[in-house]
Design an enzyme around this catalytic site. Structure first.
Site, mmCIF file in Angstrom:
data_model
loop_
_atom_site.group_PDB
_atom_site.id
_atom_site.type_symbol
_atom_site.label_atom_id
_atom_site.label_comp_id
_atom_site.label_asym_id
_atom_site.label_seq_id
_atom_site.Cartn_x
_atom_site.Cartn_y
_atom_site.Cartn_z
ATOM 1 N N PHE A 11 0.861 -1.190 0.000
ATOM 2 C CA PHE A 11 0.000 0.000 0.000
ATOM 3 C C PHE A 11 0.893 1.234 0.000
ATOM 4 C CE2 PHE A 11 -3.666 2.536 1.884
ATOM 5 C CZ PHE A 11 -4.470 2.386 0.761
ATOM 6 N N THR A 104 16.846 -8.981 -8.131
ATOM 7 C CA THR A 104 17.723 -10.154 -8.007
ATOM 8 C C THR A 104 16.948 -11.457 -8.175
ATOM 9 O OG1 THR A 104 19.090 -8.865 -6.524
ATOM 10 C CG2 THR A 104 19.469 -11.246 -6.546
ATOM 11 N N LYS A 128 8.097 -5.391 -11.588
ATOM 12 C CA LYS A 128 8.848 -5.920 -12.732
ATOM 13 C C LYS A 128 9.535 -7.244 -12.437
ATOM 14 C CE LYS A 128 9.392 -1.770 -12.134
ATOM 15 N NZ LYS A 128 9.903 -0.454 -11.793
ATOM 16 N N GLU A 152 0.653 -4.735 -17.414
ATOM 17 C CA GLU A 152 0.930 -3.615 -18.319
ATOM 18 C C GLU A 152 1.858 -2.579 -17.684
ATOM 19 O OE1 GLU A 152 -0.279 -3.070 -21.726
ATOM 20 O OE2 GLU A 152 1.475 -1.796 -21.392
ATOM 21 N N GLY A 209 7.370 10.424 -6.725
ATOM 22 C CA GLY A 209 6.841 9.067 -6.852
ATOM 23 C C GLY A 209 7.368 8.300 -8.044
ATOM 24 N N GLU A 212 12.320 4.081 -7.474
ATOM 25 C CA GLU A 212 12.126 2.857 -6.699
ATOM 26 C C GLU A 212 12.409 3.166 -5.227
ATOM 27 O OE1 GLU A 212 11.060 -0.139 -8.198
ATOM 28 O OE2 GLU A 212 10.798 1.335 -9.761
ATOM 29 N N ASP A 223 16.622 -1.434 -13.289
ATOM 30 C CA ASP A 223 15.195 -1.306 -13.599
ATOM 31 C C ASP A 223 14.976 -1.439 -15.113
ATOM 32 O OD1 ASP A 223 12.405 -0.309 -12.693
ATOM 33 O OD2 ASP A 223 12.939 1.092 -14.290
ATOM 34 N N LYS A 227 13.059 -4.270 -17.624
ATOM 35 C CA LYS A 227 12.068 -3.874 -18.638
ATOM 36 C C LYS A 227 12.473 -4.357 -20.028
ATOM 37 C CE LYS A 227 10.440 0.081 -15.968
ATOM 38 N NZ LYS A 227 10.737 1.457 -15.579
HETATM 39 N N1 LIG Z 1 6.006 4.433 -8.965
HETATM 40 C C1 LIG Z 1 6.091 4.223 -10.260
HETATM 41 O O1 LIG Z 1 6.141 5.154 -11.070
HETATM 42 C C2 LIG Z 1 6.100 2.842 -10.784
HETATM 43 C C3 LIG Z 1 6.254 1.764 -9.955
HETATM 44 N N2 LIG Z 1 6.294 0.506 -10.469
HETATM 45 C C4 LIG Z 1 6.457 -0.625 -9.570
HETATM 46 O O2 LIG Z 1 5.275 -0.740 -8.786
HETATM 47 C C5 LIG Z 1 5.599 -1.240 -7.472
HETATM 48 C C6 LIG Z 1 5.049 -0.272 -6.436
HETATM 49 O O3 LIG Z 1 5.611 0.992 -6.664
HETATM 50 P P1 LIG Z 1 5.356 2.183 -5.619
HETATM 51 O O4 LIG Z 1 4.003 2.092 -5.077
HETATM 52 O O5 LIG Z 1 5.825 3.408 -6.284
HETATM 53 O O6 LIG Z 1 6.384 1.760 -4.486
HETATM 54 P P2 LIG Z 1 6.368 2.173 -2.948
HETATM 55 O O7 LIG Z 1 7.733 1.928 -2.445
HETATM 56 O O8 LIG Z 1 5.729 3.509 -2.779
HETATM 57 O O9 LIG Z 1 5.354 1.123 -2.309
HETATM 58 C C7 LIG Z 1 5.641 -0.214 -2.121
HETATM 59 C C8 LIG Z 1 4.857 -0.645 -0.914
HETATM 60 O O10 LIG Z 1 4.992 -2.043 -0.778
HETATM 61 C C9 LIG Z 1 5.094 -2.341 0.594
HETATM 62 N N3 LIG Z 1 5.753 -3.647 0.738
HETATM 63 C C10 LIG Z 1 7.035 -3.953 0.484
HETATM 64 N N4 LIG Z 1 7.252 -5.266 0.726
HETATM 65 C C11 LIG Z 1 6.079 -5.777 1.161
HETATM 66 C C12 LIG Z 1 5.664 -7.046 1.591
HETATM 67 N N5 LIG Z 1 6.490 -8.100 1.650
HETATM 68 N N6 LIG Z 1 4.369 -7.212 1.975
HETATM 69 C C13 LIG Z 1 3.496 -6.174 1.957
HETATM 70 N N7 LIG Z 1 3.859 -4.932 1.556
HETATM 71 C C14 LIG Z 1 5.123 -4.738 1.168
HETATM 72 C C15 LIG Z 1 5.894 -1.198 1.184
HETATM 73 O O11 LIG Z 1 5.683 -1.080 2.577
HETATM 74 C C16 LIG Z 1 5.378 -0.013 0.403
HETATM 75 O O12 LIG Z 1 4.295 0.620 1.068
HETATM 76 C C17 LIG Z 1 7.123 -1.381 -7.446
HETATM 77 O O13 LIG Z 1 7.443 -2.727 -7.704
HETATM 78 C C18 LIG Z 1 7.606 -0.489 -8.585
HETATM 79 O O14 LIG Z 1 8.789 -0.951 -9.166
HETATM 80 C C19 LIG Z 1 6.129 0.256 -11.810
HETATM 81 C C20 LIG Z 1 5.933 1.279 -12.679
HETATM 82 C C21 LIG Z 1 5.982 2.664 -12.248
HETATM 83 N N1 LIG Z 2 11.373 3.725 -10.936
HETATM 84 C C1 LIG Z 2 10.751 3.460 -12.200
HETATM 85 C C2 LIG Z 2 9.267 3.366 -12.010
HETATM 86 C C3 LIG Z 2 8.628 2.700 -13.138
HETATM 87 O O1 LIG Z 2 8.907 1.571 -13.478
HETATM 88 C C4 LIG Z 2 11.067 4.572 -13.169
HETATM 89 O O2 LIG Z 2 11.560 5.608 -12.741
HETATM 90 O O3 LIG Z 2 10.838 4.389 -14.377
#
Ligand SMILES: NC(=O)C1=CN([C@@H]2O[C@H](COP(=O)(O)OP(=O)(O)OC[C@H]3O[C@@H](n4cnc5c(N)ncnc54)[C@H](O)[C@@H]3O)[C@@H](O)[C@H]2O)C=CC1
Ligand SMILES: N[C@@H](CC=O)C(=O)O
EC number: 1.1.1.3
Length: 362
Positions: A11, A104, A128, A152, A209, A212, A223, A227
């Site tokens: 979340f 990893t 990813k 997606e 936001g 990573e 990253d 991709k």
């Molecule tokens: N933010 C972006 O622009 C993009 C993000 N992503 C991917 O989407 C995913 C989420 O991104 P964000 O929300 O920005 O990251 P974030 O770091 O804001 O949120 C990740 C959340 O997952 C929770 N978390 C981590 N391990 C956990 C576990 N074992 N069990 C339950 N919760 C856990 C964390 O406490 C954190 O609240 C990441 O894998 C990221 O690589 C992909 C495309 C774009």
């Molecule tokens: N950290 C990544 C989030 C999307 O995958 C980025 O900056 O592109």
């Protein structure tokens, strides 16, 4: 009208943005799409877990600062994320995985996805790791269980690059892809050119936001490596492992080099590419390149990304759009849910909607 019950795993920025979308625009979306969305479970490493099979009231959760959120003490709440129990046992239709990407071994997200598919639940994810490192096996598992595995947002955030290639490039032979696939590094390179210090530019990308949780993956190219693997495996029929993809990030490029290049009409960009050869083998790499200003990728700024597909009949087709951002990535999850609905519209349990059923038939 039918409804999909969601379990949100993680979340952070992206799943909170999805919850916001459901909370604020759920009624409009239901009218437009013909199905409603309800969140019945949320887990998070820091906040714990919350389950309400009648639907969680999202507004008070979204009103709290993310760092202050704790589910312990709430009805149906616990300080423990209870991921396996929630994913396997809570009666959700779709598990939405958005925890940290682990380049990893993909864990623990890989297990989250596997548990969900094994339990007969659809999965959509922006993570990813599982897609790049075990996508083929997970797709087979999904097919065996008669459910969907959608991802997606794993490449170019909400910009529908994978579905564009899958659905709109029929009959084309794609021989290669080249692109800017990381919003954070592209944003940082632009800010360095404007004279901002590296540490400040990273902090901005985190605040916005894009980055990573550990921005090393953005800076060192890991990253983009994931991709490129996803794209090459999807559109070039490759089966790449991480060690097959040469990877160099932007950490060795100094602010002085960025500005010096700009004064000569060049722009440093972190470029991922994959090329299929005549014998079917695929070469893939990630490396920074100083591109001349007239190169199509040189004009891609900030968190915007772009991928050029090299094709036999159309030459180069470039798709460009947001590559990072919380709301943009939450949209990718919504598009995955719509895809799940379209694919399963004829299932007994799926909601029905004439427009989407028509799309499904086509
Ligand atoms: N933010 C972006 O622009 C993009 C993000 N992503 C991917 O989407 C995913 C989420 O991104 P964000 O929300 O920005 O990251 P974030 O770091 O804001 O949120 C990740 C959340 O997952 C929770 N978390 C981590 N391990 C956990 C576990 N074992 N069990 C339950 N919760 C856990 C964390 O406490 C954190 O609240 C990441 O894998 C990221 O690589 C992909 C495309 C774009
Ligand atoms: N950290 C990544 C989030 C999307 O995958 C980025 O900056 O592109």
């Amino acid at each position: 009208m039918g409804r999909y019950d969601l379990a949100l795993i993680g979340f952070g920025g992206v799943n909170r943005a999805l919850a916001e979308l459901i909370s604020q625009s759920g009624e409009r979306l239901a009218k437009e799409l013909g199905f409603a969305l309800r969140v019945v479970a949320i887990t998070d490493l820091r906040a714990g877990s919350l389950v309400d099979t009648d639907g969680i009231d999202l507004a008070p959760l979204l009103a709290a600062e993310s760092g202050e959120l704790s589910f312990a003490g709430l009805a149906g709440g616990s300080a423990d994320p209870r991921n396996e129990w929630v994913i396997r046992e809570v009666p959700a239709d779709i598990v939405v995985e958005a925890t940290f990407t682990n380049p990893t071994d993909g864990e623990p997200a890989l297990s989250h996805v596997r548990w969900a598919l094994e339990s007969g639940k659809h999965v959509c994810t922006t993570n990813k790791g599982p897609v790049a490192l075990a996508g083929r096996a997970l797709k087979q598992l999904a097919a065996a269980r008669g459910v969907s595995f959608e991802y997606e947002g794993s490449v170019l955030s909400g910009t529908p690059i994978l579905r564009t290639a899958e659905r709109l490039f029929g009959g084309l032979e794609i021989t290669g892809v080249q692109g800017i696939m990381n919003g954070t590094s592209n944003y940082i390179l632009g800010r360095l050119e404007e004279g901002v210090e590296l540490s400040a530019a990273i902090a901005e990308a985190q605040e916005l936001g894009y980055a990573e949780a550990d921005p090393t993956a953005d800076i060192e190219g890991h990253d983009v490596q994931l991709k490129v693997m996803i794209l090459a495996n999807e559109v070039l029929g490759a089966d790449l492992r991480r060690e097959d993809v040469f990877c160099e990030g932007i950490s060795a490029i100094t602010p002085h080099e960025v500005r010096d290049a700009a004064s000569k009409g060049l722009r440093w960009k972190l470029v991922g590419s994959a090329t299929r050869h005549e014998d079917g083998s695929v070469d893939a790499r990630v490396a920074p390149l100083a591109l001349p200003a007239q190169h199509p990728l040189a004009g891609i700024f900030g968190p915007v990304n772009a991928v050029a597909f090299h094709t036999d009949l159309l030459g180069t087709v470039t798709v460009s759009g947001p590559g990072a951002g919380r709301t943009e990535t939450a949209y990718a999850l919504l598009s995955d849910i719509i895809a799940i609905h379209q694919r399963h519209a004829d299932d007994d349990t799926a909601p029905t909607h004439p427009v989407l059923q028509e799309a499904h038939r086509v």
